[in-house]
Design a protein around this motif. Sequence first.
Motif, PDB file in Angstrom:
ATOM      1  N   SER A   1       0.849  -1.186   0.000  1.00 17.91           N
ATOM      2  CA  SER A   1       0.000   0.000   0.000  1.00 17.91           C
ATOM      3  C   SER A   1       0.884   1.236   0.000  1.00 17.91           C
ATOM      4  CB  SER A   1      -0.921  -0.010   1.228  1.00 17.91           C
ATOM      5  OG  SER A   1      -0.187  -0.329   2.407  1.00 17.91           O
ATOM      6  N   LEU A   2       0.257   2.390  -0.285  1.00 14.53           N
ATOM      7  CA  LEU A   2       1.026   3.615  -0.472  1.00 14.53           C
ATOM      8  C   LEU A   2       0.252   4.825   0.024  1.00 14.53           C
ATOM      9  CD1 LEU A   2       3.334   5.340  -1.868  1.00 14.53           C
ATOM     10  CD2 LEU A   2       1.970   5.166  -3.970  1.00 14.53           C
ATOM     11  N   ASP A   3       0.925   5.667   0.834  1.00 14.92           N
ATOM     12  CA  ASP A   3       0.416   7.000   1.180  1.00 14.92           C
ATOM     13  C   ASP A   3       1.137   8.026   0.321  1.00 14.92           C
ATOM     14  OD1 ASP A   3      -0.959   6.042   3.502  1.00 14.92           O
ATOM     15  OD2 ASP A   3       0.852   6.307   4.718  1.00 14.92           O
ATOM     16  N   MET A   4       0.411   9.041  -0.137  1.00 12.95           N
ATOM     17  CA  MET A   4       1.027  10.212  -0.769  1.00 12.95           C
ATOM     18  C   MET A   4       0.424  11.422  -0.082  1.00 12.95           C
ATOM     19  SD  MET A   4       3.364  11.077  -3.004  1.00 12.95           S
ATOM     20  CE  MET A   4       3.601   9.490  -3.787  1.00 12.95           C
ATOM     21  N   VAL A   5       1.224  12.139   0.717  1.00 10.06           N
ATOM     22  CA  VAL A   5       0.655  13.128   1.631  1.00 10.06           C
ATOM     23  C   VAL A   5       1.346  14.486   1.545  1.00 10.06           C
ATOM     24  CG1 VAL A   5       0.039  11.282   3.238  1.00 10.06           C
ATOM     25  CG2 VAL A   5       2.161  12.555   3.598  1.00 10.06           C
ATOM     26  N   GLU A   6       0.679  15.464   2.160  1.00 12.65           N
ATOM     27  CA  GLU A   6       1.163  16.832   2.393  1.00 12.65           C
ATOM     28  C   GLU A   6       1.216  17.687   1.127  1.00 12.65           C
ATOM     29  OE1 GLU A   6       1.569  18.259   5.275  1.00 12.65           O
ATOM     30  OE2 GLU A   6       1.789  16.624   6.735  1.00 12.65           O
ATOM     31  N   VAL A   7       0.407  17.382   0.111  1.00 12.85           N
ATOM     32  CA  VAL A   7       0.263  18.287  -1.027  1.00 12.85           C
ATOM     33  C   VAL A   7      -0.628  19.448  -0.598  1.00 12.85           C
ATOM     34  CG1 VAL A   7      -0.656  18.563  -3.358  1.00 12.85           C
ATOM     35  CG2 VAL A   7       0.560  16.471  -2.741  1.00 12.85           C
ATOM     36  N   ASN A   8      -0.100  20.658  -0.725  1.00 11.09           N
ATOM     37  CA  ASN A   8      -0.846  21.856  -0.334  1.00 11.09           C
ATOM     38  C   ASN A   8      -1.006  22.772  -1.543  1.00 11.09           C
ATOM     39  OD1 ASN A   8      -1.792  24.311   0.716  1.00 11.09           O
ATOM     40  ND2 ASN A   8      -0.821  23.936   2.699  1.00 11.09           N
ATOM     41  N   PRO A   9      -2.159  22.706  -2.231  1.00 14.32           N
ATOM     42  CA  PRO A   9      -2.358  23.499  -3.448  1.00 14.32           C
ATOM     43  C   PRO A   9      -2.261  25.006  -3.233  1.00 14.32           C
ATOM     44  CG  PRO A   9      -4.032  21.790  -3.249  1.00 14.32           C
ATOM     45  CD  PRO A   9      -3.303  21.827  -1.946  1.00 14.32           C
ATOM     46  N   ILE A  10      -2.577  25.486  -2.027  1.00 14.81           N
ATOM     47  CA  ILE A  10      -2.502  26.919  -1.754  1.00 14.81           C
ATOM     48  C   ILE A  10      -1.074  27.441  -1.922  1.00 14.81           C
ATOM     49  CG2 ILE A  10      -2.687  28.653   0.084  1.00 14.81           C
ATOM     50  CD1 ILE A  10      -5.113  27.166   1.126  1.00 14.81           C
ATOM     51  N   LEU A  11      -0.109  26.600  -1.602  1.00 13.96           N
ATOM     52  CA  LEU A  11       1.292  26.990  -1.653  1.00 13.96           C
ATOM     53  C   LEU A  11       1.981  26.543  -2.935  1.00 13.96           C
ATOM     54  CD1 LEU A  11       2.210  26.023   2.017  1.00 13.96           C
ATOM     55  CD2 LEU A  11       1.584  28.276   1.154  1.00 13.96           C
ATOM     56  N   ASP A  12       1.231  25.875  -3.816  1.00 14.99           N
ATOM     57  CA  ASP A  12       1.817  25.270  -5.008  1.00 14.99           C
ATOM     58  C   ASP A  12       1.922  26.284  -6.149  1.00 14.99           C
ATOM     59  OD1 ASP A  12       3.021  23.216  -6.348  1.00 14.99           O
ATOM     60  OD2 ASP A  12       1.225  21.987  -6.573  1.00 14.99           O
ATOM     61  N   GLN A  13       2.567  25.861  -7.223  1.00 15.42           N
ATOM     62  CA  GLN A  13       2.713  26.656  -8.439  1.00 15.42           C
ATOM     63  C   GLN A  13       2.123  25.871  -9.610  1.00 15.42           C
ATOM     64  OE1 GLN A  13       6.942  27.184  -8.669  1.00 15.42           O
ATOM     65  NE2 GLN A  13       7.057  28.366  -6.767  1.00 15.42           N
ATOM     66  N   GLY A  14       0.905  26.225 -10.009  1.00 16.57           N
ATOM     67  CA  GLY A  14       0.284  25.554 -11.138  1.00 16.57           C
ATOM     68  C   GLY A  14       0.063  24.068 -10.954  1.00 16.57           C
ATOM     69  N   ASN A  15      -0.166  23.642  -9.718  1.00 20.27           N
ATOM     70  CA  ASN A  15      -0.430  22.239  -9.372  1.00 20.27           C
ATOM     71  C   ASN A  15       0.780  21.336  -9.636  1.00 20.27           C
ATOM     72  OD1 ASN A  15      -2.508  20.822  -8.045  1.00 20.27           O
ATOM     73  ND2 ASN A  15      -3.106  19.758  -9.907  1.00 20.27           N
ATOM     74  N   ARG A  16       1.971  21.920  -9.646  1.00 18.50           N
ATOM     75  CA  ARG A  16       3.185  21.149  -9.922  1.00 18.50           C
ATOM     76  C   ARG A  16       3.389  19.995  -8.948  1.00 18.50           C
ATOM     77  NH1 ARG A  16       8.253  24.761  -9.595  1.00 18.50           N
ATOM     78  NH2 ARG A  16       9.214  22.682  -9.614  1.00 18.50           N
ATOM     79  N   THR A  17       3.136  20.250  -7.666  1.00 20.22           N
ATOM     80  CA  THR A  17       3.417  19.245  -6.657  1.00 20.22           C
ATOM     81  C   THR A  17       2.440  18.080  -6.771  1.00 20.22           C
ATOM     82  OG1 THR A  17       4.289  20.987  -5.223  1.00 20.22           O
ATOM     83  CG2 THR A  17       3.780  18.876  -4.187  1.00 20.22           C
ATOM     84  N   ALA A  18       1.179  18.376  -7.060  1.00 19.76           N
ATOM     85  CA  ALA A  18       0.200  17.307  -7.267  1.00 19.76           C
ATOM     86  C   ALA A  18       0.537  16.489  -8.518  1.00 19.76           C
ATOM     87  CB  ALA A  18      -1.200  17.895  -7.383  1.00 19.76           C
TER      88      ALA A  18
END
Length: 299
Positions: free
Chosen positions: A266-283
Amino acid sequence: MEQRIQVIGVPLDLGANRRGVDMGPSAIRYAGLKKRLQNNAINVRDIGDIFVPAPESRIIENEKLKYLDVIKDVNTVLADQVSEALKNNYRPVILGGDHAIAIGSIAGVSQRVKRMGLIWFDAHGDFNTAETTPSGNIHGMPLAVSLGYGAPELTNIGGFVGKVKPEDVVVIGLRDVDLQEKKMIKQSGVNAFTMHEVDRMGIKEVMEQALKLVTKNTDGFHVSFDLDVMDPMEAPGVGTRVRGGLNYREAHLAMELIAETKKMISLDMVEVNPILDQGNRTAELAVELIASALGENIL
């Protein structure tokens, strides 16, 4: 055999000290997660998000364990959903939300797996307890909780304490650790590779050692990936940025080597914060890393 994935969203931001990670599951989905996985011939079942009440609707009763009751309830539901997914032969992919959700993910896996390994990608130790925390934020506690340290309300989720043995745990990417956490991590017996080790040894050697440790005596392993393990140049949209993290190819190679073992449960992918992102790059990066962990190859 056909790969069957169950996506579970957990829009929890009560474990953190900054709003925004509650939108992480939506941002990752918007970045094309389902289509990306389906293009790799993966059967994807998305069951939506677990309900999480807004922080404004709750009162902090304990400054050393902020929003404890809500975080306990959300993680209890998550543990049940992860356990049910595994029972039905789906591999859970859990989208955060802050890293406190790993408490429920790991508790759910532990109900179905006799002995589990754990790879924890993070810039931070996440090894605080109510006695050591400087902030009271529970997203700084989930690794300690999973090993049996901390508030009983959290350590007992799933019905027993100590979901994973310290010798079966590997932490990768550490570079910002509280003083008391340093002592606890060393005393606990978990295996830790800081960014110093990554720099000296290279990510290939680190991962080969890590995978040997988490598969040696286990029935498979869970991966909990906090995007702040990445350098902020690669992942700007996280709540707690720390310079000097993994680069793009280091992270992908780590996930590709994980996929090659065919032992990730199984896999967690956590702590993506769109408010602090640039054009959804981190997501978008999160989607790419999930795909690599599930076996996507360049050729």
